[in-house]
Design an enzyme around this catalytic site. Structure first.
Site, PDB file in Angstrom:
ATOM      1  N   ASN A  11       0.718  -1.124  -0.066  1.00 38.84           N
ATOM      2  CA  ASN A  11      -0.095  -0.052  -0.066  1.00 38.84           C
ATOM      3  C   ASN A  11       0.908   1.201  -0.058  1.00 38.84           C
ATOM      4  O   ASN A  11       1.472   1.541   0.986  1.00 38.84           O
ATOM      5  CB  ASN A  11      -0.828  -0.065   1.364  1.00 38.84           C
ATOM      6  CG  ASN A  11      -1.446   1.062   1.449  1.00 38.84           C
ATOM      7  OD1 ASN A  11      -1.663   1.957   0.651  1.00 38.84           O
ATOM      8  ND2 ASN A  11      -2.441   1.426   2.425  1.00 38.84           N
ATOM      9  N   LYS A  13      -0.105   4.296  -0.077  1.00 37.36           N
ATOM     10  CA  LYS A  13      -0.528   5.423   0.393  1.00 37.36           C
ATOM     11  C   LYS A  13      -0.447   6.702  -0.420  1.00 37.36           C
ATOM     12  O   LYS A  13      -0.138   6.302  -1.709  1.00 37.36           O
ATOM     13  CB  LYS A  13      -0.135   5.588   1.839  1.00 37.36           C
ATOM     14  CG  LYS A  13      -0.309   4.539   2.725  1.00 37.36           C
ATOM     15  CD  LYS A  13       0.166   4.538   4.116  1.00 37.36           C
ATOM     16  CE  LYS A  13       0.045   3.124   4.788  1.00 37.36           C
ATOM     17  NZ  LYS A  13       0.084   3.452   6.255  1.00 37.36           N
ATOM     18  N   HIS A  96      -9.247   1.425   5.326  1.00 37.56           N
ATOM     19  CA  HIS A  96      -8.258   1.621   6.059  1.00 37.56           C
ATOM     20  C   HIS A  96      -8.212   2.540   7.315  1.00 37.56           C
ATOM     21  O   HIS A  96      -8.944   3.636   7.236  1.00 37.56           O
ATOM     22  CB  HIS A  96      -7.142   2.242   4.945  1.00 37.56           C
ATOM     23  CG  HIS A  96      -5.754   2.096   5.644  1.00 37.56           C
ATOM     24  ND1 HIS A  96      -5.153   2.819   6.400  1.00 37.56           N
ATOM     25  CD2 HIS A  96      -4.591   1.175   5.313  1.00 37.56           C
ATOM     26  CE1 HIS A  96      -4.118   2.796   6.721  1.00 37.56           C
ATOM     27  NE2 HIS A  96      -3.552   1.676   6.163  1.00 37.56           N
ATOM     28  N   GLU A  98      -6.608   5.129   8.345  1.00 35.35           N
ATOM     29  CA  GLU A  98      -6.361   6.384   7.804  1.00 35.35           C
ATOM     30  C   GLU A  98      -7.396   7.059   7.328  1.00 35.35           C
ATOM     31  O   GLU A  98      -7.752   8.297   7.276  1.00 35.35           O
ATOM     32  CB  GLU A  98      -5.098   6.529   6.930  1.00 35.35           C
ATOM     33  CG  GLU A  98      -3.850   6.320   7.718  1.00 35.35           C
ATOM     34  CD  GLU A  98      -2.750   5.602   6.899  1.00 35.35           C
ATOM     35  OE1 GLU A  98      -2.769   5.588   5.618  1.00 35.35           O
ATOM     36  OE2 GLU A  98      -1.562   5.209   7.533  1.00 35.35           O
ATOM     37  N   GLU A 165      -4.924  -4.752  11.038  1.00 34.26           N
ATOM     38  CA  GLU A 165      -3.907  -3.575  11.150  1.00 34.26           C
ATOM     39  C   GLU A 165      -4.008  -2.724  12.443  1.00 34.26           C
ATOM     40  O   GLU A 165      -4.943  -2.038  12.483  1.00 34.26           O
ATOM     41  CB  GLU A 165      -3.814  -2.590  10.011  1.00 34.26           C
ATOM     42  CG  GLU A 165      -3.818  -3.305   8.551  1.00 34.26           C
ATOM     43  CD  GLU A 165      -2.924  -2.008   7.568  1.00 34.26           C
ATOM     44  OE1 GLU A 165      -2.045  -2.465   6.995  1.00 34.26           O
ATOM     45  OE2 GLU A 165      -3.885  -1.142   7.210  1.00 34.26           O
ATOM     46  N   GLY A 171       2.983   2.691  10.768  1.00 29.78           N
ATOM     47  CA  GLY A 171       3.873   3.937  10.451  1.00 29.78           C
ATOM     48  C   GLY A 171       4.604   4.336  11.692  1.00 29.78           C
ATOM     49  O   GLY A 171       5.149   5.069  11.876  1.00 29.78           O
ATOM     50  N   SER A 206       3.811  -1.854  10.279  1.00 31.17           N
ATOM     51  CA  SER A 206       5.389  -1.828  10.445  1.00 31.17           C
ATOM     52  C   SER A 206       5.812  -3.174  10.069  1.00 31.17           C
ATOM     53  O   SER A 206       6.894  -3.659  10.537  1.00 31.17           O
ATOM     54  CB  SER A 206       5.771  -1.347  11.706  1.00 31.17           C
ATOM     55  OG  SER A 206       5.329   0.020  11.951  1.00 31.17           O
TER      56      SER A 206
HETATM   57  P1  13P Z   1       3.291   0.661   7.273  1.00 32.14           P
HETATM   58  O1  13P Z   1       3.831  -0.795   6.996  1.00 32.14           O
HETATM   59  O2  13P Z   1       4.049   1.890   7.015  1.00 32.14           O
HETATM   60  O3  13P Z   1       3.194   0.629   8.888  1.00 32.14           O
HETATM   61  O4  13P Z   1       1.848   0.719   7.068  1.00 32.14           O
HETATM   62  C1  13P Z   1       0.974  -0.420   7.275  1.00 32.14           C
HETATM   63  C2  13P Z   1      -0.269   0.115   6.502  1.00 32.14           C
HETATM   64  O5  13P Z   1      -1.017   0.727   6.954  1.00 32.14           O
HETATM   65  C3  13P Z   1      -0.561  -0.605   5.283  1.00 32.14           C
HETATM   66  O6  13P Z   1      -2.116  -0.391   4.880  1.00 32.14           O
END
Ligand code: 13P
Length: 248
Positions: A11, A13, A96, A98, A165, A171, A206
């Site tokens: 992903n 983002k 997600h 976010e 997640e 992150g 992560s």
């Molecule tokens: P990270 O791997 O950067 O922590 O992000 C995970 C994520 O949100 C994947 O959708």
């Protein structure tokens, strides 16, 4: 991990312009994909058309990070499921954290998006996960159960991938421990079974080349949704290889 269900999905983002994507592709050595591991990439909307063919040649599936639920019309700034299919997408990430937290995406919107994605022939990767406070006050399972309730009236044969997640692991460089992952994935699989869904469950948060093997080796983990570490071909492929080792 059951052998034919593993998916490693990147992903990106809100990262990636064409030049960076072409560099990534140039360095991506994944054809043929390791046995029993499917690879997918979710770049931003602006790169979907350009990356469709080159990724296809490398045996990598294409997905988007979001979709709107109407097929067309006066919805300025939105992208429809039909447009994603037209751009060559097979997958779409939905729910997600976010989007739930920053864009205030509601369960009602999410339900409509799931239905629209299925109607267009897309496979949603539905994200669920608890916040740190919820993990700490012992309500993780209750939170996940509530998020999964969105599947209550959904036909169990609908194409679906789930991604667990934990929000506090996204992150942050903090990952859930293998014990936490094993325990939570067992709960999610049990809940999915109760709801009549037998879909694969990925872990995200992560994931990196250093922890991938341990995480992918946890019972009930059937792949990963990778953020930061998917931006570089080398680290992404190291995670793919760790997954291949875990399924072999
Ligand atoms: P990270 O791997 O950067 O922590 O992000 C995970 C994520 O949100 C994947 O959708």
């Amino acid at each position: 991990m059951s052998s034919n269900r593993c998916l490693i999905a990147g992903n990106w983002k809100m990262n990636g312009i064409l030049e960076e994507a072409l560099d990534f592709l140039g360095e991506l050595e994944c054809n043929p994909a390791p046995e029993h591991v499917e690879i997918a990439l979710m770049p931003p909307f602006t790169l979907l058309h350009s990356l469709c063919e080159p990724l296809n040649e490398k045996d990598v599936r294409l997905g988007a990070q979001n979709v709107y639920y109407e097929p067309r019309g006066a919805f300025t700034g939105s992208i429809s499921p039909l447009m994603l299919r037209d751009a060559g997408c097979q997958y779409v990430i939905l729910g997600h954290s976010e989007r739930r937290d920053i864009m205030a995406e509601s369960n009602k919107q999410l339900s409509s998006k799931l239905a629209a994605a299925w109607a267009a022939g897309l496979e949603p990767i539905l994200c669920i996960g608890e916040h740190l406070e919820e993990r700490e006050n012992g309500t993780t399972n209750a939170v996940l159960k509530k998020q999964l309730a969105i599947l209550e009236d959904v036909d169990g044969s609908a194409a679906l991938t789930l991604a667990y997640e934990p929000v506090w692991a996204i992150g942050t460089g903090k990952t859930a421990s293998p014990e936490q992952v094993t325990e939570t994935h067992a709960f999610i699989h049990q809940e999915l079974q109760r709801l009549g869904h037998d879909c694969r469950v990925l872990y995200g948060g992560s994931v990196n080349p250093g922890n991938a093997e341990a995480l992918m080796g946890c019972p009930g983990v059937e792949g990963a949704l990778v953020g930061g570490a998917s931006l570089k071909a080398d680290s992404f492929m190291q995670i793919v290889k760790a997954a291949a080792k875990a399924v072999s």
